[in-house]
Design a protein around this motif. Structure first.
Motif, PDB file in Angstrom:
ATOM      1  N   ARG A  78      -6.878   7.766   0.977  1.00 30.11           N
ATOM      2  CA  ARG A  78      -8.313   6.961   0.297  1.00 30.11           C
ATOM      3  C   ARG A  78      -8.368   5.698   1.092  1.00 30.11           C
ATOM      4  N   ARG A  79      -7.371   4.801   1.299  1.00 32.41           N
ATOM      5  CA  ARG A  79      -7.674   3.614   2.240  1.00 32.41           C
ATOM      6  C   ARG A  79      -8.241   3.996   3.443  1.00 32.41           C
ATOM      7  N   VAL A  80      -7.758   4.971   4.155  1.00 28.30           N
ATOM      8  CA  VAL A  80      -8.092   5.300   5.573  1.00 28.30           C
ATOM      9  C   VAL A  80      -9.607   5.574   5.518  1.00 28.30           C
ATOM     10  N   ASP A 183      -4.955  -1.835  -2.241  1.00 27.50           N
ATOM     11  CA  ASP A 183      -3.872  -2.666  -1.729  1.00 27.50           C
ATOM     12  C   ASP A 183      -3.196  -3.519  -2.908  1.00 27.50           C
ATOM     13  N   ALA A 184      -3.780  -3.643  -3.939  1.00 28.35           N
ATOM     14  CA  ALA A 184      -3.313  -4.435  -5.231  1.00 28.35           C
ATOM     15  C   ALA A 184      -2.385  -3.396  -5.852  1.00 28.35           C
ATOM     16  N   ARG A 185      -2.780  -2.107  -5.949  1.00 27.68           N
ATOM     17  CA  ARG A 185      -1.975  -1.030  -6.538  1.00 27.68           C
ATOM     18  C   ARG A 185      -0.608  -0.834  -5.837  1.00 27.68           C
ATOM     19  N   ASN A 186       0.359  -1.325  -6.159  1.00 30.74           N
ATOM     20  CA  ASN A 186       1.681  -1.338  -5.267  1.00 30.74           C
ATOM     21  C   ASN A 186       2.273   0.272  -5.504  1.00 30.74           C
ATOM     22  N   PRO A 187       2.813   0.831  -4.621  1.00 28.53           N
ATOM     23  CA  PRO A 187       3.502   2.067  -4.868  1.00 28.53           C
ATOM     24  C   PRO A 187       4.640   2.092  -5.793  1.00 28.53           C
ATOM     25  N   PRO A 188       5.002   3.122  -6.635  1.00 29.18           N
ATOM     26  CA  PRO A 188       6.107   3.137  -7.345  1.00 29.18           C
ATOM     27  C   PRO A 188       7.184   2.450  -6.675  1.00 29.18           C
ATOM     28  N   ALA A 189       8.436   1.571  -7.566  1.00 32.54           N
ATOM     29  CA  ALA A 189       9.238   1.122  -6.809  1.00 32.54           C
ATOM     30  C   ALA A 189      10.545   1.984  -6.338  1.00 32.54           C
ATOM     31  N   HIS A 190      10.319   3.240  -6.846  1.00 33.96           N
ATOM     32  CA  HIS A 190      11.352   4.080  -6.395  1.00 33.96           C
ATOM     33  C   HIS A 190      10.932   5.333  -5.401  1.00 33.96           C
ATOM     34  N   ALA A 191       9.531   4.758  -4.771  1.00 38.19           N
ATOM     35  CA  ALA A 191       9.030   5.709  -3.893  1.00 38.19           C
ATOM     36  C   ALA A 191       9.338   4.974  -2.531  1.00 38.19           C
ATOM     37  N   THR A 192       9.837   5.823  -1.514  1.00 40.15           N
ATOM     38  CA  THR A 192      10.220   5.529  -0.132  1.00 40.15           C
ATOM     39  C   THR A 192       9.541   6.664   0.730  1.00 40.15           C
ATOM     40  N   LEU A 193       8.931   6.121   1.751  1.00 39.45           N
ATOM     41  CA  LEU A 193       8.391   7.168   2.508  1.00 39.45           C
ATOM     42  C   LEU A 193       8.947   7.151   3.784  1.00 39.45           C
ATOM     43  N   TYR A 194       9.434   8.269   4.425  1.00 37.31           N
ATOM     44  CA  TYR A 194      10.386   8.262   5.470  1.00 37.31           C
ATOM     45  C   TYR A 194       9.350   9.048   6.705  1.00 37.31           C
ATOM     46  N   VAL A 195       9.303   8.213   7.899  1.00 38.45           N
ATOM     47  CA  VAL A 195       8.995   8.749   8.923  1.00 38.45           C
ATOM     48  C   VAL A 195       9.746   8.784   9.956  1.00 38.45           C
ATOM     49  N   SER A 196      10.271   9.969  10.435  1.00 38.13           N
ATOM     50  CA  SER A 196      11.086   9.807  11.552  1.00 38.13           C
ATOM     51  C   SER A 196      12.459   9.146  11.219  1.00 38.13           C
ATOM     52  N   GLU A 197      12.909   9.443   9.877  1.00 35.78           N
ATOM     53  CA  GLU A 197      14.055   8.817   9.377  1.00 35.78           C
ATOM     54  C   GLU A 197      14.117   7.533   9.257  1.00 35.78           C
ATOM     55  N   SER A 198      13.088   6.871   9.360  1.00 33.38           N
ATOM     56  CA  SER A 198      13.199   5.430   9.110  1.00 33.38           C
ATOM     57  C   SER A 198      12.123   5.075   8.003  1.00 33.38           C
ATOM     58  N   PRO A 199      12.472   4.359   6.953  1.00 31.93           N
ATOM     59  CA  PRO A 199      11.698   3.787   5.920  1.00 31.93           C
ATOM     60  C   PRO A 199      10.788   2.952   6.457  1.00 31.93           C
TER      61      PRO A 199
END
Length: 239
Positions: A78-80, A183-199
């Motif tokens: 949505r931001r994009v 931008d003010a709507r922070n992602p859930p604290a337990h959500a980590t997005l991994y791309v190429s094995e790096s958070p």
């Protein structure tokens, strides 16, 4: 019913998956890997074919991220979309300026920076002389005063063009407000997005912009700060 299998074509599988994910294992199949044999195809035949493949462990499940990650992806997409819409509006403004012989875009690095926006508002006001408009330059842009005077001299800014530009700026204000809310709507604290094995984390790259009142853009309220797959359901199998 112990398992559900469905093709992942398009986005029609998503609402079904959302209903089932907490109750039964769902296998999301790549359509290219589970193509049925040629002949008369129907949804029912495809479902039977998928269920038979799953029963014999011939379906490799596609990756489905956890719900917090899916939500983060939605926010990112949505931001994009909003930033792309804002870019299109800025391009419209610059095109309108070019049409009326306002060439500040050829002098300034960013028409929507601090200097450019102050000059743009002065042009919309329609009362300032070219020297006064160029005098609104800030920072390093002050060194380009002679070029700025030449860029606005003899312009053919009309009420019609001013009306169109104000509309673009009001739309930009709305788009920027939507981006800031995302931008003010922070992602859930337990959500980590991994791309190429790096958070990776989401970074706010917003820039400060000059503040203007609604009178600068017309009667509509202007928020301070702007002016800167088609799918098929699959089969159900018990085993």
């Amino acid at each position: 019913m112990t398992d559900v299998v469905m093709e992942s074509t398009g986005s029609y599988w998503i609402p079904v998956f959302n209903l089932l994910e907490d109750h039964v294992p769902v296998v999301l199949a790549n359509p290219e890997e589970v193509k049925n044999r040629k002949g008369h195809k129907t949804d029912r035949k495809d479902a039977v074919h998928l269920a038979d493949l799953l029963r014999h462990n011939h379906v490799k499940s596609s990756y489905i991220p956890a719900e917090p990650v899916r939500q983060l992806r939605d926010l990112t997409r949505r931001r994009v979309q909003l930033t792309q819409d804002a870019t299109r509006e800025r391009n419209r403004v610059q095109k309108l300026l070019e049409q009326v012989n306002v060439k500040i875009g050829s002098v300034l690095t960013d028409v929507f920076g601090v200097s450019g926006l102050h000059m743009l508002l002065a042009l919309l006001d329609g009362r300032a002389a070219p020297e006064e408009i160029a005098g609104l330059a800030r920072g390093s842009a002050k060194r380009k005063t002679p070029q700025l005077i030449e860029a606005v001299e003899g312009n053919r800014m009309s009420d019609h063009v001013r009306f169109l530009i104000r509309g673009c700026l009001r739309h930009l204000a709305c788009l920027e407000e939507e981006v800031e809310e995302l931008d003010a709507r922070n992602p859930p604290a337990h959500a980590t997005l991994y791309v190429s094995e790096s958070p990776h984390t989401v970074t706010n790259h917003s820039r400060s912009r000059p503040t203007f009142g609604s009178h600068d853009l017309g009667r509509d309220r202007a928020r301070p700060g702007l002016l800167s797959d088609h799918g098929e359901l699959g089969g159900v199998v018990s085993r």
